[in-house]
Design a protein around this motif. Structure first.
Motif, PDB file in Angstrom:
ATOM      1  N   SER A 181      51.563  45.364  -1.748  1.00  0.00           N
ATOM      2  CA  SER A 181      50.427  46.207  -1.372  1.00  0.00           C
ATOM      3  C   SER A 181      50.060  47.157  -2.521  1.00  0.00           C
ATOM      4  O   SER A 181      50.950  47.623  -3.260  1.00  0.00           O
ATOM      5  N   PRO A 182      48.775  47.484  -2.666  1.00  0.00           N
ATOM      6  CA  PRO A 182      48.379  48.486  -3.668  1.00  0.00           C
ATOM      7  C   PRO A 182      49.041  49.852  -3.451  1.00  0.00           C
ATOM      8  O   PRO A 182      49.091  50.668  -4.366  1.00  0.00           O
ATOM      9  N   LEU A 183      49.536  50.095  -2.229  1.00  0.00           N
ATOM     10  CA  LEU A 183      50.166  51.380  -1.922  1.00  0.00           C
ATOM     11  C   LEU A 183      51.654  51.404  -2.257  1.00  0.00           C
ATOM     12  O   LEU A 183      52.271  52.480  -2.262  1.00  0.00           O
ATOM     13  N   ALA A 184      52.239  50.239  -2.527  1.00  0.00           N
ATOM     14  CA  ALA A 184      53.695  50.128  -2.637  1.00  0.00           C
ATOM     15  C   ALA A 184      54.278  50.945  -3.777  1.00  0.00           C
ATOM     16  O   ALA A 184      55.395  51.453  -3.682  1.00  0.00           O
ATOM     17  N   GLY A 185      53.536  51.106  -4.864  1.00  0.00           N
ATOM     18  CA  GLY A 185      54.088  51.823  -6.013  1.00  0.00           C
ATOM     19  C   GLY A 185      53.842  53.308  -5.996  1.00  0.00           C
ATOM     20  O   GLY A 185      54.243  54.010  -6.939  1.00  0.00           O
ATOM     21  N   ARG A 186      53.220  53.811  -4.937  1.00  0.00           N
ATOM     22  CA  ARG A 186      52.881  55.236  -4.880  1.00  0.00           C
ATOM     23  C   ARG A 186      54.109  56.072  -4.536  1.00  0.00           C
ATOM     24  O   ARG A 186      54.983  55.661  -3.775  1.00  0.00           O
ATOM     25  N   SER A 187      54.165  57.303  -5.078  1.00  0.00           N
ATOM     26  CA  SER A 187      55.249  58.218  -4.717  1.00  0.00           C
ATOM     27  C   SER A 187      55.029  58.789  -3.322  1.00  0.00           C
ATOM     28  O   SER A 187      55.982  59.179  -2.638  1.00  0.00           O
TER      29      SER A 187
END
Length: 301
Positions: A181-187
């Motif tokens: 997901s595009p959100l997976a790497g977010r802190s």
């Protein structure tokens, strides 16, 4: 009052009808009905409401059943200790919202029991269903969460069911998303960041109140929502549709693999996760061991 009568009442409550219980007990239906009626008359309590579709426990009957189970369990312990009979199967059931740590603790309990005879049940279901399961002693333990938003309503339902909530731990909200997901790497993510993606939630059946929702921020309006009933389907849709769900952030790679990740959600809410049990009634030895496995697994996170 006899132990046989108490065993009959327990069997009828579990079967949901006199005829089904009689079949299980290998006795005639009129004999079972008479035995239950005599017990009700002797104790001055109406245990069951009879209907065309079977029987269901009355409020007094639920309380009576709780005491009946204690008496029968203690009698079984005496028999196994002093009559040198073959030990009876150990029986235990837990109902829960959809949490991986509940399953991990269940696995730990089963492994501990080892070669002993047992009949265990693990039920993942709706919030209202979990409360009802523990109220009627279908399950001895139920795992749910409280938050600032739902606390007043859920605590009221728990109190009316004559149950107690015992806290286990407090978790900050996270979103579960696919590793791709595009959100997976977010802190961390905000509710605004989630708007383009489909929200996945668990179905709450007929009690579809925001207060009984398994997910925080259930009142947040979204354009895309998918409702499911089981954890495997939800995780498959998270991967296939780049969706998200809001939960505790506790994942198990052993159970869920490496395809789902947890990302902190910026929120003022918290989840106080704990277990329900009947008020005024001590946990069985098996239930105590299960709760110990829960605490042990959580402590290792």
């Amino acid at each position: 009052m006899t132990l046989t009568q108490l065993r009959y009442v327990i069997e009828v409550a579990e079967a949901g009808s006199i005829s089904a219980a009689a079949a299980r007990l290998f006795i005639a239906q009129p004999s079972l009905s008479k035995a239950v009626g005599e017990l009700e008359a002797e104790m001055g309590v109406r245990i069951f409401e009879r209907g065309a579709r079977g029987v269901r426990l009355t409020g007094e009957g639920t309380r009576f059943l709780s005491y009946a189970r204690q008496v029968v369990e203690q009698a079984d312990l005496l028999e196994s200790q002093y009559l040198h009979a073959e030990p009876r199967r150990r029986v235990f059931a837990v109902s829960s919202q959809h949490y991986a740590f509940v399953v991990n603790a269940f696995v730990g309990l089963v492994r501990e029991i080892g070669r002993e005879k047992y009949e265990f049940s693990l039920r993942e279901g709706t919030t209202a269903g979990i409360i009802e399961d523990v109220r009627t002693q279908r399950s001895e333990v139920g795992v749910i969460y409280l938050s600032d938003f739902n606390r007043e309503v859920i605590e009221g339902a728990v109190k009316r069911a004559e149950l107690r909530f015992e806290p286990l731990f407090t978790a900050s909200p996270h979103v579960f998303v696919s590793r791709t997901s595009p959100l997976a790497g977010r802190s961390s993510v905000t509710l605004g960041d989630l708007e383009p993606f489909p929200r996945l939630t668990y179905d709450q059946g007929s009690q579809n109140s925001f207060y009984f929702s398994e997910e925080l921020h259930s009142t947040q309006m979204v354009d895309k929502q998918i409702v499911v009933t089981d954890r495997a389907t939800l995780f498959n849709l998270l991967i296939g549709l780049d969706g998200y769900t809001i939960s505790s952030g506790v994942l198990s790679a052993d159970l869920n693999g490496e395809d789902i990740v947890a990302v902190p959600l910026e929120s003022d809410e918290h989840m106080e996760i704990g277990y329900l049990h009947a008020a005024g009634r001590p946990l069985s030895s098996v239930a105590e061991r299960y709760v110990a496995h829960l605490r042990s697994y959580i402590a290792g996170l």
